[in-house]
Design an enzyme around this catalytic site. Structure first.
Site, PDB file in Angstrom:
ATOM      1  N   MET A 106       0.843  -1.198   0.000  1.00  0.00           N
ATOM      2  CA  MET A 106       0.000   0.000   0.000  1.00  0.00           C
ATOM      3  C   MET A 106       0.882   1.253   0.000  1.00  0.00           C
ATOM      4  O   MET A 106       0.413   2.349   0.299  1.00  0.00           O
ATOM      5  CB  MET A 106      -0.939  -0.012   1.202  1.00  0.00           C
ATOM      6  CG  MET A 106      -1.904  -1.203   1.171  1.00  0.00           C
ATOM      7  SD  MET A 106      -3.398  -0.968   2.121  1.00  0.00           S
ATOM      8  CE  MET A 106      -2.749  -0.771   3.762  1.00  0.00           C
ATOM      9  N   GLY A 107       2.162   1.100  -0.300  1.00  0.00           N
ATOM     10  CA  GLY A 107       3.049   2.258  -0.415  1.00  0.00           C
ATOM     11  C   GLY A 107       3.537   2.761   0.930  1.00  0.00           C
ATOM     12  O   GLY A 107       3.473   2.050   1.927  1.00  0.00           O
TER      13      GLY A 107
ATOM     14  N   HIS B  18       9.161  -3.402   3.398  1.00  0.00           N
ATOM     15  CA  HIS B  18       8.734  -3.624   2.011  1.00  0.00           C
ATOM     16  C   HIS B  18       9.947  -3.960   1.129  1.00  0.00           C
ATOM     17  O   HIS B  18       9.898  -4.846   0.282  1.00  0.00           O
ATOM     18  CB  HIS B  18       8.089  -2.361   1.440  1.00  0.00           C
ATOM     19  CG  HIS B  18       6.837  -1.917   2.133  1.00  0.00           C
ATOM     20  ND1 HIS B  18       6.758  -0.728   2.820  1.00  0.00           N
ATOM     21  CD2 HIS B  18       5.610  -2.489   2.221  1.00  0.00           C
ATOM     22  CE1 HIS B  18       5.534  -0.584   3.303  1.00  0.00           C
ATOM     23  NE2 HIS B  18       4.821  -1.634   2.968  1.00  0.00           N
TER      24      HIS B  18
ATOM     25  N   LYS C 190       4.960  -9.917   9.094  1.00  0.00           N
ATOM     26  CA  LYS C 190       4.419  -8.986  10.082  1.00  0.00           C
ATOM     27  C   LYS C 190       2.893  -9.121  10.078  1.00  0.00           C
ATOM     28  O   LYS C 190       2.256  -9.092  11.113  1.00  0.00           O
ATOM     29  CB  LYS C 190       4.805  -7.544   9.777  1.00  0.00           C
ATOM     30  CG  LYS C 190       4.317  -6.597  10.861  1.00  0.00           C
ATOM     31  CD  LYS C 190       4.727  -5.183  10.613  1.00  0.00           C
ATOM     32  CE  LYS C 190       3.761  -4.491   9.700  1.00  0.00           C
ATOM     33  NZ  LYS C 190       2.445  -4.246  10.335  1.00  0.00           N
TER      34      LYS C 190
ATOM     35  N   VAL D 291      10.806  -7.297   9.388  1.00  0.00           N
ATOM     36  CA  VAL D 291      11.965  -6.397   9.491  1.00  0.00           C
ATOM     37  C   VAL D 291      11.652  -5.353  10.557  1.00  0.00           C
ATOM     38  O   VAL D 291      10.550  -4.781  10.575  1.00  0.00           O
ATOM     39  CB  VAL D 291      12.262  -5.711   8.138  1.00  0.00           C
ATOM     40  CG1 VAL D 291      13.408  -4.714   8.281  1.00  0.00           C
ATOM     41  CG2 VAL D 291      12.600  -6.765   7.088  1.00  0.00           C
TER      42      VAL D 291
ATOM     43  N   SER E 297       6.439  -0.317   9.984  1.00  0.00           N
ATOM     44  CA  SER E 297       5.068  -0.263   9.470  1.00  0.00           C
ATOM     45  C   SER E 297       4.816   1.150   8.972  1.00  0.00           C
ATOM     46  O   SER E 297       5.283   2.125   9.582  1.00  0.00           O
ATOM     47  CB  SER E 297       4.079  -0.585  10.593  1.00  0.00           C
ATOM     48  OG  SER E 297       2.775  -0.163  10.232  1.00  0.00           O
TER      49      SER E 297
HETATM   50  P1  AMP Z   1       1.478  -2.915   3.446  1.00  0.00           P
HETATM   51  O1  AMP Z   1       2.005  -1.850   2.554  1.00  0.00           O
HETATM   52  O2  AMP Z   1       1.480  -2.547   4.883  1.00  0.00           O
HETATM   53  O3  AMP Z   1       0.165  -3.483   2.958  1.00  0.00           O
HETATM   54  O4  AMP Z   1       2.510  -4.104   3.355  1.00  0.00           O
HETATM   55  C1  AMP Z   1       2.835  -4.688   2.116  1.00  0.00           C
HETATM   56  C2  AMP Z   1       3.603  -5.964   2.371  1.00  0.00           C
HETATM   57  O5  AMP Z   1       4.780  -5.665   3.096  1.00  0.00           O
HETATM   58  C3  AMP Z   1       2.797  -6.961   3.220  1.00  0.00           C
HETATM   59  O6  AMP Z   1       3.022  -8.272   2.723  1.00  0.00           O
HETATM   60  C4  AMP Z   1       3.392  -6.781   4.594  1.00  0.00           C
HETATM   61  O7  AMP Z   1       3.308  -7.929   5.403  1.00  0.00           O
HETATM   62  C5  AMP Z   1       4.842  -6.481   4.235  1.00  0.00           C
HETATM   63  N1  AMP Z   1       5.478  -5.771   5.348  1.00  0.00           N
HETATM   64  C6  AMP Z   1       5.053  -4.637   5.949  1.00  0.00           C
HETATM   65  N2  AMP Z   1       5.855  -4.322   6.996  1.00  0.00           N
HETATM   66  C7  AMP Z   1       6.806  -5.291   7.044  1.00  0.00           C
HETATM   67  C8  AMP Z   1       7.918  -5.541   7.904  1.00  0.00           C
HETATM   68  N3  AMP Z   1       8.231  -4.742   8.918  1.00  0.00           N
HETATM   69  N4  AMP Z   1       8.673  -6.644   7.663  1.00  0.00           N
HETATM   70  C9  AMP Z   1       8.368  -7.479   6.637  1.00  0.00           C
HETATM   71  N5  AMP Z   1       7.334  -7.299   5.797  1.00  0.00           N
HETATM   72  C10 AMP Z   1       6.556  -6.221   5.996  1.00  0.00           C
END
Ligand code: AMP
Length: 297
Positions: A38-39, A45, A158, A185, A194
């Site tokens: 989601m950027g 990421h 996560k 991470v 996050s």
């Molecule tokens: P999001 O943009 O929050 O929807 O995350 C996109 C992808 O990145 C998802 O598969 C999340 O699980 C992964 N992601 C987000 N934060 C982390 C993190 N700290 N470590 C590993 N993967 C992450």
């Protein structure tokens, strides 16, 4: 000399363009990996992107804040959107394509079909606190897997429950996509990275460290031989109680079935969701596998 570093990612704006790009890659004999996000990109990421670049010939990163997975009153409107710096980061890594659709491009009409994550998987834990969330995740991920025709899709642990939902969805819909789940991470202070960490005021950020702190306490207990899920949960709860976090859940589950266990073992994980002020944070620790968060004393 490699031109990979300076190559701009191709920008794709709608699912048709994504599909045509993927078909061109496949026609040239190349495999495709997709990293849905989601950027507001951060090193979590980027770890997924790097893994995808190592394993696939061509990598597309999607950036789409998916309204279908936000409930009423959630943070869809204020969710951080930083497309320019996201593109810069992806360019630096040598990503081949970025899929950046508008909501209208993804949902030109109210979706005439819905996906429902069946049974407990969609309604426990995150699903209990965010009704309909995983149905929205399932819809957008199914669309991304169909249009990208990727061989592999990369997700982070996560969002442990999301990773299970997506793995099962990819299998149940016969997509042939291999879902690759990557480790959490963390920032130097132990907090799981996050996009929502940007909401935290300085004081809230300090309080939020009770989450990785509690997980580290539980991991130490586990490493010392403690196998009672209640005791491990108690350690995390004690840490969160010290900062008056509002706890949504703390649980020890089997990492594949997400069913709660009484006796923890390798292959189990501790899942946490808590609110610090207005910000809801989640975290996950695989027992006996992940390094426990390092929280400076
Ligand atoms: P999001 O943009 O929050 O929807 O995350 C996109 C992808 O990145 C998802 O598969 C999340 O699980 C992964 N992601 C987000 N934060 C982390 C993190 N700290 N470590 C590993 N993967 C992450």
């Amino acid at each position: 000399m490699s031109t990979r570093i300076t190559e701009r990612p191709i920008r794709l704006d709608d699912p048709d363009a994504l599909r045509r790009w993927s078909l061109r890659c496949h026609a040239a004999g190349m495999t495709v990996g997709i990293v849905p996000t989601m950027g507001a990109l951060h090193a979590g990421h980027l770890s997924l992107v790097e893994r995808a670049l190592a394993e696939c010939d061509r990598v597309v990163v999607s950036i789409f804040v998916n309204p279908a997975q936000f409930g009423p009153g959630e943070d869809f409107e204020r969710y951080p959107r930083t497309p320019d710096s996201d593109l810069e980061l992806l360019r630096g890594l040598g990503v081949h394509a970025v899929f950046l659709p508008t909501v209208a491009a993804m949902y030109p009409e109210t979706p005439p079909v819905r996906l429902q994550v069946a049974g407990d998987l969609g309604t426990t834990l995150e699903g209990a606190h965010r009704p309909g969330h995983f149905d929205g995740v399932a819809l957008v991920v199914a669309k991304l897997l169909i249009s990208s025709r990727a061989e592999r899709a990369y997700f982070g642990n996560k969002d442990a429950q999301q990773s299970v939902v997506v793995t099962r969805l990819a299998r149940a819909l016969d997509t042939g996509v291999q879902v690759v789940v990557c480790p959490v991470v963390r920032d130097r202070d132990g907090l799981a990275l996050s996009s929502r960490n940007a909401y935290l005021e300085a004081d809230e950020r300090r309080r939020a460290l009770a989450i990785p702190g509690g997980l580290a306490d539980a991991a130490r207990l586990f490493d010392a031989g403690e196998r009672s899920a209640a005791a491990l949960v108690g350690a995390v709860r004690a840490s969160l109680d010290r900062v008056a976090a509002e706890i949504d859940y703390i649980t020890v589950v089997d990492a594949v079935s997400l069913q709660p266990v009484e006796k923890a073992g390798a292959g189990c994980e501790i899942l946490v969701a808590a609110r610090i002020g207005r910000t809801r944070l989640i975290d996950a620790l695989r027992l006996g596998l992940d390094d426990a968060p390092v929280v400076p004393g």
